[in-house]
Write an enzyme that holds these catalytic residues in place. Structure first.
Site, PDB file in Angstrom:
ATOM      1  N   HIS A   1       0.839  -1.203   0.000  1.00  0.00           N
ATOM      2  CA  HIS A   1       0.000   0.000   0.000  1.00  0.00           C
ATOM      3  C   HIS A   1       0.872   1.251   0.000  1.00  0.00           C
ATOM      4  O   HIS A   1       1.875   1.312   0.706  1.00  0.00           O
ATOM      5  CB  HIS A   1      -0.916   0.010   1.217  1.00  0.00           C
ATOM      6  CG  HIS A   1      -2.109  -0.882   1.051  1.00  0.00           C
ATOM      7  ND1 HIS A   1      -3.260  -0.739   1.786  1.00  0.00           N
ATOM      8  CD2 HIS A   1      -2.327  -1.917   0.207  1.00  0.00           C
ATOM      9  CE1 HIS A   1      -4.135  -1.652   1.412  1.00  0.00           C
ATOM     10  NE2 HIS A   1      -3.596  -2.393   0.465  1.00  0.00           N
TER      11      HIS A   1
ATOM     12  N   TYR B   1      -9.375   5.442   7.421  1.00  0.00           N
ATOM     13  CA  TYR B   1      -9.558   5.812   8.827  1.00  0.00           C
ATOM     14  C   TYR B   1     -10.606   6.914   8.837  1.00  0.00           C
ATOM     15  O   TYR B   1     -10.365   7.998   8.305  1.00  0.00           O
ATOM     16  CB  TYR B   1      -8.247   6.338   9.421  1.00  0.00           C
ATOM     17  CG  TYR B   1      -7.194   5.260   9.635  1.00  0.00           C
ATOM     18  CD1 TYR B   1      -6.393   4.803   8.581  1.00  0.00           C
ATOM     19  CD2 TYR B   1      -7.001   4.701  10.891  1.00  0.00           C
ATOM     20  CE1 TYR B   1      -5.431   3.814   8.787  1.00  0.00           C
ATOM     21  CE2 TYR B   1      -6.040   3.710  11.108  1.00  0.00           C
ATOM     22  CZ  TYR B   1      -5.269   3.273  10.060  1.00  0.00           C
ATOM     23  OH  TYR B   1      -4.322   2.295  10.264  1.00  0.00           O
TER      24      TYR B   1
ATOM     25  N   PRO C   1      -4.619   0.144  19.073  1.00  0.00           N
ATOM     26  CA  PRO C   1      -4.384  -0.380  17.725  1.00  0.00           C
ATOM     27  C   PRO C   1      -4.481   0.632  16.575  1.00  0.00           C
ATOM     28  O   PRO C   1      -4.171   0.276  15.442  1.00  0.00           O
ATOM     29  CB  PRO C   1      -5.470  -1.453  17.576  1.00  0.00           C
ATOM     30  CG  PRO C   1      -6.544  -1.047  18.525  1.00  0.00           C
ATOM     31  CD  PRO C   1      -5.875  -0.362  19.664  1.00  0.00           C
TER      32      PRO C   1
ATOM     33  N   LYS D   1       0.718  -0.430  15.401  1.00  0.00           N
ATOM     34  CA  LYS D   1       2.142  -0.453  15.737  1.00  0.00           C
ATOM     35  C   LYS D   1       2.586  -1.667  16.549  1.00  0.00           C
ATOM     36  O   LYS D   1       3.790  -1.922  16.682  1.00  0.00           O
ATOM     37  CB  LYS D   1       2.521   0.817  16.514  1.00  0.00           C
ATOM     38  CG  LYS D   1       2.491   2.064  15.660  1.00  0.00           C
ATOM     39  CD  LYS D   1       3.581   2.000  14.617  1.00  0.00           C
ATOM     40  CE  LYS D   1       3.414   3.031  13.540  1.00  0.00           C
ATOM     41  NZ  LYS D   1       3.949   2.630  12.250  1.00  0.00           N
TER      42      LYS D   1
ATOM     43  N   TYR E   1       3.648   6.555  10.409  1.00  0.00           N
ATOM     44  CA  TYR E   1       2.825   5.405  10.014  1.00  0.00           C
ATOM     45  C   TYR E   1       3.683   4.357   9.300  1.00  0.00           C
ATOM     46  O   TYR E   1       3.583   3.167   9.575  1.00  0.00           O
ATOM     47  CB  TYR E   1       1.682   5.869   9.102  1.00  0.00           C
ATOM     48  CG  TYR E   1       0.599   4.821   8.909  1.00  0.00           C
ATOM     49  CD1 TYR E   1      -0.596   4.892   9.628  1.00  0.00           C
ATOM     50  CD2 TYR E   1       0.764   3.763   8.030  1.00  0.00           C
ATOM     51  CE1 TYR E   1      -1.589   3.932   9.472  1.00  0.00           C
ATOM     52  CE2 TYR E   1      -0.212   2.788   7.869  1.00  0.00           C
ATOM     53  CZ  TYR E   1      -1.387   2.884   8.588  1.00  0.00           C
ATOM     54  OH  TYR E   1      -2.368   1.922   8.435  1.00  0.00           O
TER      55      TYR E   1
HETATM   56  C1  PHB Z   1      -5.850  -4.473  10.634  1.00  0.00           C
HETATM   57  O1  PHB Z   1      -5.747  -4.730   9.431  1.00  0.00           O
HETATM   58  O2  PHB Z   1      -6.272  -5.323  11.450  1.00  0.00           O
HETATM   59  C2  PHB Z   1      -5.473  -3.117  11.114  1.00  0.00           C
HETATM   60  C3  PHB Z   1      -4.912  -2.223  10.221  1.00  0.00           C
HETATM   61  C4  PHB Z   1      -4.580  -0.949  10.642  1.00  0.00           C
HETATM   62  C5  PHB Z   1      -4.805  -0.581  11.954  1.00  0.00           C
HETATM   63  C6  PHB Z   1      -5.343  -1.491  12.860  1.00  0.00           C
HETATM   64  C7  PHB Z   1      -5.675  -2.762  12.433  1.00  0.00           C
HETATM   65  O3  PHB Z   1      -4.515   0.673  12.340  1.00  0.00           O
END
Ligand code: PHB
Ligand code: APR
Length: 390
Positions: free
Chosen positions: A72, A199, A291, A295, A383
């Site tokens: 990505h 997000y 989460p 990280k 990130y």
């Molecule tokens: C996930 O794919 O489970 C995932 C991805 C990004 C995040 C949290 C969980 O910030």
């Protein structure tokens, strides 16, 4: 039993450490309290920083990751009916992230270790670490109904947040933050409705659209603390996700059968120091992050890279420069990731006691990222992963 490095815990931290040591010619034994099936099914996040991918390649454990992982180049932020893309390569000098589930990382590492060694014992529960201050610490553990001992030169406590290793360290300092909300996570048999992660901040709460493969979606909803997943039938989950992701264009959320549903509390925890004598903690045993930003696994991997370097240095030369600074080296990155995860969490979630002022400040933060290259670059750098302090 005797070995050079006794590793408690067969999660990503313990398994990757074993693999790196094995390739450097250092013997070790991994003790995992659960069964193979259990550790391979446990649902966790799935975003790997570039450095994590590099570490898995270096460990010779990236064959499937390199073919099935989804590279990505950015993420999308949604708020106030707007969408804004943060492009990682142009903001970070070429960095990307890879979507590949932690369960798959664990399956790959377990398969390699069972095929090539070193020993990996499932249903082997560590009960105590004795004499960590001595040159020969001992792990007492239970396996196949018998109590046994493993005498080591070093012990790596990779046994996660609920393990026993952290409790062996004498007085240190712990820092904790509990957030007043949780995540309801679902796995769905449907192609993702987006190419990159979304997000979303809405007045109804946070939502995240992630994925596991071109045909499996992973989605999360902010829910009140103490939520019971059984109160969220599938239709309610999809309706709420659609409402939180809604933007003013024709974007639509594809629905499909939900195959797993669970609630995760949101908290941060850091224990200092991460070493006592010859016992070294790595991963969730020493720290956990909320989460938002994924990280956890990446931090476990960076601890293990530093630990493996230190153990290799000691094994080859008898020097312990890296091991002597292990805790400080890891904690620099741990606190940066904790700060980033906390910022992302606060920027995107609605607080149960939040008011109109909080709402405006959150929107101002998001608008700043959308408007300023510097603000977006700061998000992108964190990130996609800050450098290892070595
Ligand atoms: C996930 O794919 O489970 C995932 C991805 C990004 C995040 C949290 C969980 O910030
Ligand atoms: N003896 C042996 N094994 C143990 C013991 C014990 N007493 N206690 C716990 N374990 C095992 C657990 O069963 C688990 O498999 O230690 C392992 C720890 O693994 P994780 O919890 O996955 O922790 P870690 O390897 O540090 O990986 C961090 O996991 O929680 C996520 O978000 C986090 O992605 C991050 C990753």
């Amino acid at each position: 039993m005797r070995t050079t490095v006794g590793i408690i815990g067969g999660g990503p931290a313990g398994l990757l450490l074993a693999r790196l040591l094995h390739r450097a010619g250092i013997d070790c034994v991994v003790l995992e309290s659960r069964s193979r099936e259990y550790v391979e099914q446990r649902q966790r996040a799935g975003m790997l920083e570039q450095g994590t991918v590099d570490a898995l390649r270096e460990a010779g454990a990236a064959a499937r990751l390199d073919t099935e992982g989804l590279v990505h180049h950015g993420i999308e932020l949604r708020f106030d009916g707007e969408r804004h893309r943060v492009d990682f390569p142009s903001l970070t000098g070429g960095r990307t992230v890879t979507i590949y589930a932690q369960t798959e990382v664990v399956k790959d590492l377990v398969a390699l270790q069972l095929a090539e060694g070193p020993p990996l014992l499932f249903e082997a529960e560590a009960l105590a670490v004795e004499k960590p201050e001595s040159g020969a610490p001992v792990v007492r553990f239970r396996h196949e109904g018998r109590e046994r001992t493993l005498t080591c030169d070093w012990v790596a406590g990779c046994d996660g947040f609920h393990g026993i290793s952290r409790g062996v360290l004498p007085a240190g300092r712990s820092y904790t933050r509990a957030y007043p909300y949780a995540w309801l996570g679902v796995l769905a048999e449907v192609a993702p409705s987006c190419e990159e992660l979304i997000y979303a901040r809405s007045e109804r709460g946070f939502a995240l659209h992630s994925m596991r493969s071109p045909s499996v979606s992973r989605l999360y909803l902010q829910v009140p603390e103490g939520t019971d997943a059984r109160d969220w039938p599938d239709d309610r989950v999809w309706d709420e996700l659609a409402a939180r992701f809604a933007v003013g264009d024709d974007w639509a959320l594809c629905r499909g059968p939900i195959t797993a549903k669970s609630v995760t509390p949101m908290r941060a925890f850091v224990h200092e120091p991460m070493r006592h004598g010859r016992l070294l903690l790595a991963g969730d045993a020493a720290h956990i992050v909320p989460p938002t930003g994924a990280k956890g696994l990446n931090l476990a991997v960076s601890d293990v890279r530093i630990l493996a370097r230190g153990l290799v240095e000691w094994h080859r030369s008898g020097e312990s420069h890296v091991l002597d600074h292990y805790s400080e080296l890891c904690l620099q990155r741990v606190w940066q990731a904790t700060r980033f995860s906390d910022d992302m969490t606060r920027m995107l979630h609605t607080r149960p006691d939040g008011d109109a002022f909080d709402h405006q400040v959150q929107l101002a933060r998001l608008r700043r990222i959308a408007a300023s290259r510097e603000a977006a670059a700061e998000l992108a750098a964190n990130y996609s992963g800050l450098p290892l302090p070595l």
